[in-house]
Design an enzyme around this catalytic site. Structure first.
Site, PDB file in Angstrom:
ATOM      1  N   GLY A  79       0.713  -0.996  -0.298  1.00 49.50           N
ATOM      2  CA  GLY A  79      -0.382  -0.364  -0.135  1.00 49.50           C
ATOM      3  C   GLY A  79       0.687   0.746   0.257  1.00 49.50           C
ATOM      4  O   GLY A  79      -0.106   2.729  -0.635  1.00 49.50           O
ATOM      5  N   ASN A 160      -8.624   3.722   7.867  1.00 52.55           N
ATOM      6  CA  ASN A 160      -7.762   2.272   8.767  1.00 52.55           C
ATOM      7  C   ASN A 160      -8.589   2.574  10.152  1.00 52.55           C
ATOM      8  O   ASN A 160      -8.648   0.780  10.564  1.00 52.55           O
ATOM      9  CB  ASN A 160      -6.753   2.131   8.611  1.00 52.55           C
ATOM     10  CG  ASN A 160      -6.131   3.468   8.164  1.00 52.55           C
ATOM     11  OD1 ASN A 160      -6.694   4.509   8.248  1.00 52.55           O
ATOM     12  ND2 ASN A 160      -5.669   3.562   9.026  1.00 52.55           N
ATOM     13  N   CYS A 352       0.845   2.123  12.751  1.00 53.55           N
ATOM     14  CA  CYS A 352       2.073   2.806  12.239  1.00 53.55           C
ATOM     15  C   CYS A 352       2.064   4.382  13.339  1.00 53.55           C
ATOM     16  O   CYS A 352       3.612   4.672  14.226  1.00 53.55           O
ATOM     17  CB  CYS A 352       1.832   3.887  11.158  1.00 53.55           C
ATOM     18  SG  CYS A 352       1.319   3.118  10.129  1.00 53.55           S
TER      19      CYS A 352
HETATM   20  C1  LIG Z   1      -2.398  -0.310   5.784  1.00 56.42           C
HETATM   21  C2  LIG Z   1      -2.472   0.394   5.210  1.00 56.42           C
HETATM   22  C3  LIG Z   1      -1.760   1.332   4.629  1.00 56.42           C
HETATM   23  C4  LIG Z   1      -0.426   0.876   3.876  1.00 56.42           C
HETATM   24  O1  LIG Z   1      -0.186  -0.674   3.108  1.00 56.42           O
HETATM   25  P1  LIG Z   1       1.337  -1.045   3.186  1.00 56.42           P
HETATM   26  O2  LIG Z   1       0.834  -3.058   3.083  1.00 56.42           O
HETATM   27  O3  LIG Z   1       1.557  -1.471   5.089  1.00 56.42           O
HETATM   28  O4  LIG Z   1       1.942  -0.596   2.874  1.00 56.42           O
HETATM   29  C5  LIG Z   1      -1.661   2.715   3.329  1.00 56.42           C
HETATM   30  N1  LIG Z   1      -3.461   2.470   3.678  1.00 56.42           N
HETATM   31  C6  LIG Z   1      -4.202   2.108   4.604  1.00 56.42           C
HETATM   32  C7  LIG Z   1      -5.913   2.748   4.839  1.00 56.42           C
HETATM   33  C8  LIG Z   1      -4.010   0.830   5.146  1.00 56.42           C
HETATM   34  O5  LIG Z   1      -4.622  -0.064   6.190  1.00 56.42           O
END
Ligand SMILES: *Cc1c(COP(=O)(O)O)cnc(C)c1O
Length: 411
Positions: A79, A160, A352
């Protein structure tokens, strides 16, 4: 105080918004590409062609899931990389040496927020559109934020931390008309990106219905492998690569492809689409059951984000698997640690953000005080969650609240 609740015999995991276990069927699909089918997709020989075909098949599968062309998919490491590629790819593709205007919301994931801070440092103008108290982007404010210099809008599909679902299709429809007007006035087109990392398990990813030009998705949140993801790039859109090298992924993302990861991602997305409807219905019931219990419990527990059980909130506005609560007077981290000691894994919100001591930016953005934000806890459900487990969780959760409150008053 934990004596009454000895550690549960079975672990109850409620942090699916942070990480999901690899689905056994996904693992099975990946397995050959971790051993015998190890070829480099760029190699001419049969081992190479075998790998190349697997990627082509995965790309096709993903394109069917999001109603795009296979050539519009670029595989990434997750992501964060997809989002960075979208933002800096657009910023870097602007040919004139001019500075432009980029818009996002105040409730985005850090991979968007931090990238916007870098854009601002490079001299671009950035705006963070506010949301209402449920975390819903204020559409009128968004409309008023655009200027002749605006070239990019990034709005996440679903949050999230608090589960708020944004009206992407509505924004997409408005932008289409807006872009027609802008073309007539010779103004730059506004490119629409969405961070859809929390969406695939529950929401329709049809890029045409959503009206997006760019969409970021990852595998690690949908029972696929971590460090896998893709960026949907609408045909004709110019994106400056962020990684240079052998020219893989049409030159947009160089580096030997993660073949097992790509195969796993495609398989995970396929299952997400198949299970979406049933899983959404099932988890909505569990979510609202939990929320109704919380409302009945008189412990000053507040729900963060939209409450679909309330008449004030209309339509489907919250992820089926998300419950985010503020327990006034108790630190979220304390609750998470006590729950873990009982065999229950929850979170203080964004994985995070936790560990930094900073209050959640999302909760602050929806108007919570720092102390309320620090007193919040997120339960995110998934495949293994059932009512029986949830009842155990509710019992332990309320017991902990009662006793931790007593400890607090003693101190
Ligand atoms: C987890 C997440 C990300 C980051 O994705 P990664 O695969 O951990 O780099 C970005 N945006 C949202 C909304 C997420 O939940």
């Amino acid at each position: 105080m934990l004596n009454k609740f000895q550690k549960l015999k079975k672990n109850i995991y409620l942090d699916y918004a942070a990480a999901t276990p690899l689905d056994s069927k996904v693992q099975k699909a990946m397995k050959p590409f971790l051993s015998e089918a190890f070829g480099n997709p760029s190699s001419l020989h049969s081992k190479g062609r075998e790998a190349k075909q697997a990627i082509a098949k995965a790309r096709k599968k993903i394109s069917l899931s999001i109603n795009s062309k296979p050539s519009e998919i670029v595989f990434t490491s997750g992501g964060t990389e997809s989002v960075n590629l979208a933002i800096f790819g657009v910023a870097g593709s602007i040919k004139e040496n001019k500075k432009f205007h980029f818009i996002t919301s105040t409730v985005e994931h850090d991979c968007v927020i931090k990238s916007f801070e870098v854009l601002a440092g490079e001299g671009h103008k950035t705006s963070f559109v506010k949301t209402d108290k449920y975390g819903m982007v204020d559409f009128n404010k968004l409309k008023k934020t655009i200027t002749p210099q605006t070239v990019f809008i990034s709005i996440m599909y679903a949050n999230n931390e608090i589960g708020t679902i944004q009206p992407l299709a509505e924004i997409g429809k408005w932008l289409k008309l807006e872009n027609q007007k802008r073309a007539a006035e010779k103004l730059p087109k506004i490119i629409f990106h969405t961070d859809a990392c929390q969406a695939p398990g529950f929401l329709d990813l049809d890029v045409h219905k959503l009206g997006v030009d760019l969409m970021s998705v990852n595998g690690g949140k949908i029972y696929g492998p971590k460090q896998t993801g893709f960026l949907y790039i609408k045909e004709g859109l110019c994106i400056r690569p962020q990684i240079y090298g052998g020219g893989q992924e049409r030159g947009i993302r160089s580096g030997t492809e993660n073949v097992p990861g790509i195969v796993g991602l495609a398989s995970a997305l396929e299952f997400a689409c198949i299970n979406r409807k049933n899983e959404s219905t099932r988890l909505c019931l569990l979510r609202d059951y939990f929320i109704s219990k919380v409302k009945k419990y008189d412990g000053h527990i507040l729900l963060n984000g939209p409450d679909e059980t309330s008449s004030k909130v209309k339509g489907i506005t919250r992820l089926p698997n998300n419950i985010n609560l503020t327990v006034n007077g108790i630190e979220g981290e304390t609750l998470v640690l006590y729950l873990d000691a009982c065999g229950i894994q929850a979170s203080t919100g964004s994985a995070c953000e936790s560990g930094t001591g900073n209050p959640s930016k999302v909760l602050i953005a929806i108007g919570k005080s720092a102390s309320q934000a620090n007193s919040s806890i997120r339960f995110s459900m998934g495949k293994s969650t059932n009512k029986n487990d949830l009842n155990k969780v509710i019992k332990i959760f309320f017991y902990l609240i009662k006793n931790l409150k007593n400890i607090n008053t003693l101190l």
